[in-house]
Scaffold this motif. Structure first.
Motif, mmCIF file in Angstrom:
data_model
loop_
_atom_site.group_PDB
_atom_site.id
_atom_site.type_symbol
_atom_site.label_atom_id
_atom_site.label_comp_id
_atom_site.label_asym_id
_atom_site.label_seq_id
_atom_site.Cartn_x
_atom_site.Cartn_y
_atom_site.Cartn_z
ATOM 1 N N VAL A 81 0.859 -1.181 0.000
ATOM 2 C CA VAL A 81 0.000 0.000 0.000
ATOM 3 C C VAL A 81 0.895 1.230 0.000
ATOM 4 O O VAL A 81 1.753 1.390 0.881
ATOM 5 C CB VAL A 81 -0.941 0.020 1.214
ATOM 6 N N LEU A 82 0.698 2.078 -0.991
ATOM 7 C CA LEU A 82 1.524 3.266 -1.175
ATOM 8 C C LEU A 82 0.671 4.516 -0.992
ATOM 9 O O LEU A 82 -0.344 4.678 -1.664
ATOM 10 C CB LEU A 82 2.137 3.247 -2.578
ATOM 11 N N LYS A 83 1.096 5.383 -0.092
ATOM 12 C CA LYS A 83 0.429 6.674 0.122
ATOM 13 C C LYS A 83 1.387 7.761 -0.372
ATOM 14 O O LYS A 83 2.395 8.051 0.268
ATOM 15 C CB LYS A 83 0.120 6.871 1.611
ATOM 16 N N PRO A 84 1.095 8.386 -1.508
ATOM 17 C CA PRO A 84 2.009 9.408 -2.015
ATOM 18 C C PRO A 84 2.176 10.597 -1.077
ATOM 19 O O PRO A 84 3.295 11.075 -0.878
ATOM 20 C CB PRO A 84 1.359 9.830 -3.338
ATOM 21 N N GLU A 126 4.926 5.206 2.700
ATOM 22 C CA GLU A 126 4.470 6.604 2.619
ATOM 23 C C GLU A 126 5.591 7.423 2.000
ATOM 24 O O GLU A 126 6.725 7.379 2.470
ATOM 25 C CB GLU A 126 4.159 7.094 4.034
ATOM 26 N N LEU A 127 5.287 8.186 0.951
ATOM 27 C CA LEU A 127 6.331 8.946 0.274
ATOM 28 C C LEU A 127 6.616 10.286 0.935
ATOM 29 O O LEU A 127 7.767 10.703 1.033
ATOM 30 C CB LEU A 127 5.953 9.184 -1.195
ATOM 31 N N ALA A 128 5.582 10.995 1.351
ATOM 32 C CA ALA A 128 5.779 12.329 1.934
ATOM 33 C C ALA A 128 4.708 12.593 2.976
ATOM 34 O O ALA A 128 3.600 12.063 2.897
ATOM 35 C CB ALA A 128 5.723 13.402 0.844
ATOM 36 N N VAL A 161 -1.460 4.501 5.806
ATOM 37 C CA VAL A 161 -0.904 3.190 5.454
ATOM 38 C C VAL A 161 -0.757 2.308 6.695
ATOM 39 O O VAL A 161 -0.923 1.083 6.617
ATOM 40 C CB VAL A 161 0.437 3.320 4.711
ATOM 41 N N ALA A 162 -0.467 2.936 7.830
ATOM 42 C CA ALA A 162 -0.392 2.158 9.073
ATOM 43 C C ALA A 162 -1.758 1.602 9.447
ATOM 44 O O ALA A 162 -1.871 0.480 9.944
ATOM 45 C CB ALA A 162 0.164 3.032 10.200
#
Length: 235
Positions: free
Chosen positions: A33-36, A64-66, A49-50
């Motif tokens: 799961v990716l959260k931009p 998580e990207l940012a 995402v957590a």
């Protein structure tokens, strides 16, 4: 379908819980799961995402990207914090990297489809186009949802993006007349099937119960076994 983008018609409509439900339904797969862009949280606090990993299980890789502290659109939050914005190519690169060792990558957006990521006006739709990924649309149940669903679907088509279907993010236990009618009418507005209805309050369930029940909320296309009324859009 290796990468699936999860967007919505607005904010606070259940995208994270729907993402968790899809991840839980694919419990026999390796899921990332990716959260931009996570907004509204300080460093160290658990984000979306957590929450997906907590509900869906240990087979989920959470990325998580940012992160930006103020609860604003990503571009606004990045600008006000002085931090670098997220660029669509960064989202695409991260998703493609995850896809090399995961069966399914879920990319959860922030707010609606066309919320700005940066000063150039880049959006989640731009990232989806770079990835060549379909966009699942999470919608509210009640009055007004048909219009915003139609607008989101039109925006996707205008950008050459595929929508496999829509999911109601928070269906009341006792839906009113509008919500009951919308279950039938949403596929018409979206031009895509209704692929699930997640019950209101699902995120408060114990994780083990959430994982057990999640497949019953979703159609087979999303790893579930819900069969009605997920049919195709009317002419």
């Amino acid at each position: 379908m290796t990468v699936l983008v999860v967007s919505g018609t607005g904010t606070e409509i259940g995208k994270t819980i729907v993402t968790a439900a899809v991840a839980a339904a694919f419990r026999d797969r390796r899921v990332a799961v990716l959260k931009p862009a996570q907004t509204g949280l300080d460093p160290g606090m658990p984000g979306d995402v957590a929450e997906v990993a907590r509900l869906a299980g240990s087979h989920v890789t959470a990325v998580e990207l940012a992160r930006y502290p103020e609860p604003l659109a990503p571009e606004t939050a990045a600008r006000r914090s002085g931090l670098a914005p997220v660029r669509p190519y960064e989202v695409a690169e991260a998703a493609q990297k995850l896809a090399t060792d995961h069966d399914l990558v879920l990319v959860e957006g922030a707010g609606g489809l066309l919320v700005r990521f940066d000063a150039e006006g880049s959006t989640l739709a731009d990232a989806a186009r770079l990835m060549g990924a379909p966009v699942l649309v999470v919608v509210p149940a009640g009055l007004g949802t048909l219009n915003v669903t139609a607008l989101t679907a039109e925006a996707l088509r205008a950008r050459g993006l595929t929508c496999p279907g829509v999911v109601v993010g928070s269906m009341p236990a006792e839906p009113d007349l509008a919500a009951r009618c919308n279950v039938e009418d949403l596929p018409v507005s979206a031009g895509a099937p209704l692929l699930g209805c997640v019950p209101a309050g699902a995120g408060a369930l114990p994780p083990a119960e959430f994982r057990t029940r999640a497949p019953s909320w979703l159609a087979p296309e999303l790893g579930g076994h819900r069969r009605e009324p997920t049919g195709s859009a009317r002419g």
